[in-house]
Motif scaffolding. Structure first.
Motif, PDB file in Angstrom:
ATOM      1  N   TYR A  27       0.796  -1.223   0.000  1.00  0.00           N
ATOM      2  CA  TYR A  27       0.000   0.000   0.000  1.00  0.00           C
ATOM      3  C   TYR A  27       0.832   1.278   0.000  1.00  0.00           C
ATOM      4  CZ  TYR A  27      -4.385  -2.307  -0.107  1.00  0.00           C
ATOM      5  OH  TYR A  27      -5.461  -3.025  -0.554  1.00  0.00           O
ATOM      6  N   GLY A  53       0.949   3.699  -4.067  1.00  0.00           N
ATOM      7  CA  GLY A  53       0.108   4.772  -4.579  1.00  0.00           C
ATOM      8  C   GLY A  53       0.695   6.132  -4.255  1.00  0.00           C
ATOM      9  N   MET A  97       2.627   9.100  -6.701  1.00  0.00           N
ATOM     10  CA  MET A  97       2.400  10.549  -6.713  1.00  0.00           C
ATOM     11  C   MET A  97       3.695  11.303  -6.506  1.00  0.00           C
ATOM     12  SD  MET A  97      -1.155  11.810  -5.357  1.00  0.00           S
ATOM     13  CE  MET A  97      -1.532  10.988  -3.859  1.00  0.00           C
ATOM     14  N   HIS A 114       2.186  -1.279  -7.773  1.00  0.00           N
ATOM     15  CA  HIS A 114       0.883  -0.728  -7.398  1.00  0.00           C
ATOM     16  C   HIS A 114      -0.252  -1.528  -8.065  1.00  0.00           C
ATOM     17  CE1 HIS A 114      -1.765   2.579  -6.194  1.00  0.00           C
ATOM     18  NE2 HIS A 114      -2.190   2.727  -7.433  1.00  0.00           N
ATOM     19  N   ARG A 164      -0.606  -5.098  -6.624  1.00  0.00           N
ATOM     20  CA  ARG A 164      -1.378  -5.071  -5.383  1.00  0.00           C
ATOM     21  C   ARG A 164      -2.865  -5.320  -5.682  1.00  0.00           C
ATOM     22  NH1 ARG A 164      -2.896  -0.295  -2.828  1.00  0.00           N
ATOM     23  NH2 ARG A 164      -3.365   0.321  -4.956  1.00  0.00           N
ATOM     24  N   SER A 214      -8.437  -5.353  -5.571  1.00  0.00           N
ATOM     25  CA  SER A 214      -8.797  -3.936  -5.478  1.00  0.00           C
ATOM     26  C   SER A 214      -9.619  -3.461  -6.671  1.00  0.00           C
ATOM     27  CB  SER A 214      -7.540  -3.072  -5.374  1.00  0.00           C
ATOM     28  OG  SER A 214      -6.751  -3.478  -4.301  1.00  0.00           O
ATOM     29  N   GLY A 233      -7.070   3.971 -13.283  1.00  0.00           N
ATOM     30  CA  GLY A 233      -5.676   3.530 -13.165  1.00  0.00           C
ATOM     31  C   GLY A 233      -5.157   2.978 -14.475  1.00  0.00           C
ATOM     32  N   CYS A 234      -5.963   2.162 -15.138  1.00  0.00           N
ATOM     33  CA  CYS A 234      -5.529   1.588 -16.418  1.00  0.00           C
ATOM     34  C   CYS A 234      -5.299   2.676 -17.456  1.00  0.00           C
ATOM     35  CB  CYS A 234      -6.562   0.590 -16.938  1.00  0.00           C
ATOM     36  SG  CYS A 234      -6.640  -0.903 -15.957  1.00  0.00           S
ATOM     37  N   ILE A 236      -4.453   5.730 -16.769  1.00  0.00           N
ATOM     38  CA  ILE A 236      -3.196   6.364 -16.353  1.00  0.00           C
ATOM     39  C   ILE A 236      -2.015   5.565 -16.880  1.00  0.00           C
ATOM     40  CG2 ILE A 236      -1.699   6.832 -14.380  1.00  0.00           C
ATOM     41  CD1 ILE A 236      -4.145   7.518 -12.748  1.00  0.00           C
ATOM     42  N   HIS A 294      -8.587   9.715 -10.212  1.00  0.00           N
ATOM     43  CA  HIS A 294      -8.293   8.426  -9.585  1.00  0.00           C
ATOM     44  C   HIS A 294      -8.490   8.528  -8.063  1.00  0.00           C
ATOM     45  CE1 HIS A 294      -6.101   4.578  -9.538  1.00  0.00           C
ATOM     46  NE2 HIS A 294      -5.177   5.049  -8.735  1.00  0.00           N
ATOM     47  N   LEU A 343     -11.428   6.977  -5.697  1.00  0.00           N
ATOM     48  CA  LEU A 343     -11.065   6.101  -4.581  1.00  0.00           C
ATOM     49  C   LEU A 343     -11.712   6.577  -3.281  1.00  0.00           C
ATOM     50  CD1 LEU A 343      -9.281   3.783  -3.409  1.00  0.00           C
ATOM     51  CD2 LEU A 343      -7.603   5.544  -2.860  1.00  0.00           C
ATOM     52  N   ASN A 363      -9.658  -0.337  -0.340  1.00  0.00           N
ATOM     53  CA  ASN A 363      -9.703  -1.768  -0.052  1.00  0.00           C
ATOM     54  C   ASN A 363      -8.557  -2.061   0.935  1.00  0.00           C
ATOM     55  OD1 ASN A 363     -10.410  -4.481  -0.391  1.00  0.00           O
ATOM     56  ND2 ASN A 363      -8.946  -4.730  -2.066  1.00  0.00           N
TER      57      ASN A 363
HETATM   58  C1  HEM Z   1       0.446   8.061 -11.915  1.00  0.00           C
HETATM   59  C2  HEM Z   1       0.116   6.879 -11.510  1.00  0.00           C
HETATM   60  C3  HEM Z   1      -0.737   6.575 -10.294  1.00  0.00           C
HETATM   61  C4  HEM Z   1      -0.880   7.288  -9.132  1.00  0.00           C
HETATM   62  C5  HEM Z   1      -0.194   8.593  -8.769  1.00  0.00           C
HETATM   63  C6  HEM Z   1      -1.784   6.549  -8.293  1.00  0.00           C
HETATM   64  C7  HEM Z   1      -2.158   6.943  -7.032  1.00  0.00           C
HETATM   65  C8  HEM Z   1      -2.923   6.195  -6.157  1.00  0.00           C
HETATM   66  C9  HEM Z   1      -3.076   6.461  -4.758  1.00  0.00           C
HETATM   67  C10 HEM Z   1      -2.426   7.627  -3.990  1.00  0.00           C
HETATM   68  C11 HEM Z   1      -3.876   5.504  -4.227  1.00  0.00           C
HETATM   69  C12 HEM Z   1      -4.269   5.310  -2.758  1.00  0.00           C
HETATM   70  C13 HEM Z   1      -3.112   4.690  -2.002  1.00  0.00           C
HETATM   71  C14 HEM Z   1      -2.954   3.211  -2.284  1.00  0.00           C
HETATM   72  O1  HEM Z   1      -3.958   2.479  -2.192  1.00  0.00           O
HETATM   73  O2  HEM Z   1      -1.816   2.770  -2.579  1.00  0.00           O
HETATM   74  C15 HEM Z   1      -4.263   4.620  -5.317  1.00  0.00           C
HETATM   75  C16 HEM Z   1      -5.114   3.517  -5.182  1.00  0.00           C
HETATM   76  C17 HEM Z   1      -5.428   2.658  -6.229  1.00  0.00           C
HETATM   77  N1  HEM Z   1      -4.875   2.661  -7.508  1.00  0.00           N
HETATM   78 FE1  HEM Z   1      -3.576   4.028  -8.221  1.00  0.00          FE
HETATM   79  N2  HEM Z   1      -2.208   5.419  -8.950  1.00  0.00           N
HETATM   80  C18 HEM Z   1      -1.594   5.389 -10.169  1.00  0.00           C
HETATM   81  C19 HEM Z   1      -1.730   4.412 -11.134  1.00  0.00           C
HETATM   82  C20 HEM Z   1      -2.596   3.316 -11.032  1.00  0.00           C
HETATM   83  C21 HEM Z   1      -2.700   2.276 -12.016  1.00  0.00           C
HETATM   84  C22 HEM Z   1      -1.869   2.202 -13.291  1.00  0.00           C
HETATM   85  C23 HEM Z   1      -3.659   1.384 -11.562  1.00  0.00           C
HETATM   86  C24 HEM Z   1      -4.179   0.099 -12.181  1.00  0.00           C
HETATM   87  C25 HEM Z   1      -4.274  -0.160 -13.428  1.00  0.00           C
HETATM   88  C26 HEM Z   1      -4.137   1.881 -10.296  1.00  0.00           C
HETATM   89  C27 HEM Z   1      -5.107   1.265  -9.526  1.00  0.00           C
HETATM   90  C28 HEM Z   1      -5.439   1.623  -8.223  1.00  0.00           C
HETATM   91  C29 HEM Z   1      -6.427   0.941  -7.395  1.00  0.00           C
HETATM   92  C30 HEM Z   1      -7.293  -0.247  -7.801  1.00  0.00           C
HETATM   93  C31 HEM Z   1      -6.419   1.600  -6.139  1.00  0.00           C
HETATM   94  C32 HEM Z   1      -7.256   1.230  -4.921  1.00  0.00           C
HETATM   95  C33 HEM Z   1      -6.450   0.238  -4.156  1.00  0.00           C
HETATM   96  C34 HEM Z   1      -7.103  -0.302  -2.917  1.00  0.00           C
HETATM   97  O3  HEM Z   1      -7.934   0.396  -2.351  1.00  0.00           O
HETATM   98  O4  HEM Z   1      -6.736  -1.437  -2.554  1.00  0.00           O
HETATM   99  N3  HEM Z   1      -3.467   3.044 -10.008  1.00  0.00           N
HETATM  100  N4  HEM Z   1      -3.648   5.068  -6.477  1.00  0.00           N
END
Ligand code: HEM
Lengths: 456, 240
Positions: free
Chosen positions: A35, A38, A42, A101, A104, A110, A122-123, A125, A203, A207, A213
């Motif tokens: 975790y 994310g 950033m 990430h 995870r 998630s 996220g995808c 991104i 994103h 969330l 999650n």
């Molecule tokens: C510039 C790229 C990205 C940034 C800055 C970013 C940032 C974040 C942050 C700050 C969180 C909350 C903290 C965490 O759960 O780790 C998060 C959660 C999440 N991100 Fe990203 N993310 C990025 C790319 C992606 C990508 C490429 C995917 C998937 C294809 C993705 C899928 C998710 C999911 C599913 C969550 C929720 C996770 C959970 O609650 O278990 N993210 N993201």
């Protein structure tokens, strides 16, 4: 101070925003290693933007002088070398962080309801990030920059009828040239970063609408105390802000150790051929994209005539899976029609074109994950052997594909098989992970989920 | 899970190969940018023997002087044959067209040669020139067959002939006319030259390690602080 805050709050929801997203955003208390990534993503985004701004002050987007301007930054600009290494290695760091990430998500489900939009954003991104780094890689105008772009853009040419025109439109020329460099520069420094920042904002908003999650994959919102606060939730700030700080320092130690002591990282982060200026007359011995693109590049190269029967088989299999898993006649009809179309297409179009299609699908498949995965539980902790095996096979395939993408396809390099055969096997297993998911995620014997979260 | 991470990391550390032409094994070379005397000797060799054909067009004379502790007077007198301003780039006066006529290939810029090829490659290359009557200019190189570059250091090394390869693939030479240096002196000179070329490829390397060490120490301190800060805050979080 509080007077001032009041003044602002009457005009802008400052305290409200702070509370909603930090001080009163309740995150599950059992976040683990996975975790951190994310917030690290950033951090890397900010690092890339800040270092990028300083590079732009000295870089020349011009085919005649681009290479020299990068060396000028490395030698004559005070601290230029550091800025440039931070940015170049930051690109690789970004993909390390984002891949972990995303992984995870596969571990803890998630992507599942209600976080489909978080996952989809996220995808998007991820795709935009690939475009960003692909265009950035052309800018130093080294020989690998040039030939890498040449090869990848010419892939458009494999698309029937419109392909050649499309490739020319992207390049702005018949070959990669100054026109290409200039437009890539514009996209890399302005257009794409803006889009990325916007997407990251969405994103996070998505969330925070549904809540995070956690490694147990259970909803903490189902168990609330009298005040409506989840019993297993803790305020993001200060708990996770101080915890993420530890993650940030550990990340910086690894990242900066590479920046200061191993910037080339064995030719993976800075490729040897890119210390030669672009030369349209001299092809590098092996044209290899940077490491984070090599799995897809491998899939592209693995798609030869001998793979086509397997591709047809995978199409049929997909239709069969759709038939098994849906009872609606219309859905069956659509699946049969689309499947038939692809099946016929697999006879008409060339393997080269199918290589591009499969490469595209290998990424599109990620978008479908929330619907392919039908397991009654989210977290791998409560799934059975089937999902665990499938995930292990998937990770293995991805790593092998990445490895093979860095090497010449015809060299015998690992155990008995030729490089290209390995890539073909792994292309198929990569596809099977997704195609069979609607079956094994249901058949799997899961364990009951706990009421409350644990920390393991 | 830990194993998975390990596999991922191991898979990432496989170097991609440059050219397929690496037929001969390379000689190990010890380079040390902390050795200013070696760098100065290398610079002198480079300016005297290489700069007439090869440029180092991303490098400035005065920067080199400052970094290596060579005085401006010394540079003016002994090094700047081709340039007049102290901040001038180390370009070459030979026009590219002429060079192509003479050698068939223009001598490449050497600013980044040790980053394009390994330092070991450059060191081995400089040691493996030999006399070859069949070559147009009389020289050949066992590492770089039919090289267009003549052996410009033969006065120092002497004239050697290739007699074959040993079982590991290393070339074997026989000295026909000794040069002004003994083989040991020549190896040392080539080590200096390689050392200088490594510096030339990345002048920032002189300070990179030093700054990096300070940064690491600072981060180590920060890690301890942030870890205890986290621990302090998390004392009141329990699992039922
Ligand atoms: C510039 C790229 C990205 C940034 C800055 C970013 C940032 C974040 C942050 C700050 C969180 C909350 C903290 C965490 O759960 O780790 C998060 C959660 C999440 N991100 Fe990203 N993310 C990025 C790319 C992606 C990508 C490429 C995917 C998937 C294809 C993705 C899928 C998710 C999911 C599913 C969550 C929720 C996770 C959970 O609650 O278990 N993210 N993201």
């Amino acid at each position: 101070m509080s007077k001032f805050l009041e003044w602002v709050d009457r005009r802008f929801p400052l305290t409200k925003t702070w509370n909603e997203h930090l001080a009163e955003y309740y995150a599950p208390k059992n976040f683990n290693f996975w975790y951190y990534f994310g917030s690290l993503a950033m951090l890397v985004l900010v690092i890339q933007i800040v270092t990028g701004i300083f590079l732009t002050m000295h870089y020349n987007p011009d085919a005649e002088t681009a290479f020299a301007s990068v060396e000028y930054i490395m030698r004559d600009v005070p601290w230029g070398w550091l800025i440039r290494y931070l940015h170049a290695i930051g690109g690789s760091a970004f993909f390390v962080v984002v891949y972990l990430h995303m992984f995870r998500g596969l571990l803890y489900g998630s992507h599942r309801e209600p976080r489909e939009l978080v996952w989809l954003l996220g995808c998007v991104i991820f795709v935009v990030l690939m475009a960003e780094s692909f265009m950035g890689y052309l800018l130093p105008w080294g020989n690998m920059s040039f030939w890498g772009a040449q090869v990848i853009i010419s892939l458009f040419g494999a698309i029937p009828f419109v392909g050649e025109g499309l490739a020319e439109w992207v390049r702005g020329d018949f070959v990669v040239s100054d026109a290409t460099l200039k437009r890539f520069f514009a996209f890399h420094v302005a257009a794409v970063p803006l889009i990325l920042a916007g997407l990251v904002y969405l994103h996070i908003v998505a969330l925070h609408r549904v809540g995070s999650n956690n490694p147990d994959g259970i909803e903490i919102k189902k168990n609330k105390d009298a005040d409506g606060v989840p019993k297993d939730g803790i305020p993001f700030h200060p708990y996770y802000s101080v915890k993420d700080l530890v993650g940030v320092v550990v990340f910086l130690i690894i990242y900066l150790a590479i920046v200061f002591f191993l910037p080339e990282f064995f030719g993976l982060f800075l490729e040897k051929d890119n210390f030669l200026p672009a030369d349209p007359l001299q092809t590098p011995a092996d044209i290899v994209p940077l490491w984070y693109f090599t799995p897809y590049y491998s899939i592209l190269r693995a798609t030869t005539e001998s793979l086509m029967w397997f591709v047809r088989g995978l199409i049929v299999l997909s239709v069969v899976v759709a038939f098994v898993r849906t009872s609606k006649p219309t859905a069956k009809g659509i699946a049969a029609l689309v499947g038939a179309g692809f099946f016929i297409g697999a006879f008409i179009f060339t393997p080269k074109f199918w290589g591009v299609v499969l490469m595209g699908f290998s990424i599109v498949a990620l978008f479908l994950l929330p619907w392919l995965d039908q397991s009654p539980v989210r977290s791998i902790r409560y799934r059975g052997w089937m999902y665990k095996t499938a995930l292990a096979v998937f990770v293995f395939s991805f790593v092998i594909l990445g490895y093979m993408g860095m090497h010449n396809p015809d060299h015998v390099s690992l155990f008995i098989f030729k490089n290209v055969v390995w890539a073909q096997i792994c292309t198929i297993t990569y596809a099977l992970f997704f195609i069979l998911m609607p079956l094994y995620s249901v058949w799997d014997r899961t364990k009951p989920e706990p009421e409350r979260v644990n920390f393991k | 899970m830990k194993k998975l991470i390990l596999i991922l990391i191991l898979a990432a550390v496989s170097p991609s190969s440059l050219a397929a032409e690496a037929t001969e094994p390379l000689d190990p070379v010890y380079t040390n940018l902390g050795n200013k005397a070696s760098l100065q000797r290398g610079a002198k060799l480079f300016v005297n023997y290489c700069l007439s054909c090869h440029s180092a067009a991303y490098m400035r004379y005065n920067r080199m002087g400052r970094d290596l502790g060579i005085s401006q007077g010394n540079i003016d007198e002994h090094m700047m044959f081709a340039a007049d301003k102290p901040g001038a780039l180390m370009t070459v006066s030979m026009p590219e067209v002429k060079a192509k006529q003479w050698f068939g290939t223009a001598p490449p810029d050497l600013s980044l040669i040790t980053r394009v090829r390994k330092p070991e490659w450059v060191y081995s290359y400089l040691r493996r020139f030999y006399f070859d009557a069949e070559s147009p200019h009389g020289w050949n190189n066992s590492l770089f067959e039919n090289v267009a570059m003549p052996h410009v250091l033969y006065e120092l090394q002497g004239v050697q002939r290739l007699t074959g390869h040993d079982e590991h693939g290393y070339p074997r030479f026989e000295m026909q006319a000794p040069g002004t240096m003994t083989p040991e002196e020549y190896d040392e000179a080539m080590q200096d030259l390689t050392n200088f070329l490594v510096y030339l490829g990345e002048p920032a390397k002189l300070e990179r390690y030093k700054i990096g060490t300070i940064v690491m120490l600072f981060l180590a301190g920060l890690l301890v602080l942030s870890y205890f800060l986290k621990k302090e805050y998390w004392r009141d979080i329990h699992y039922s």
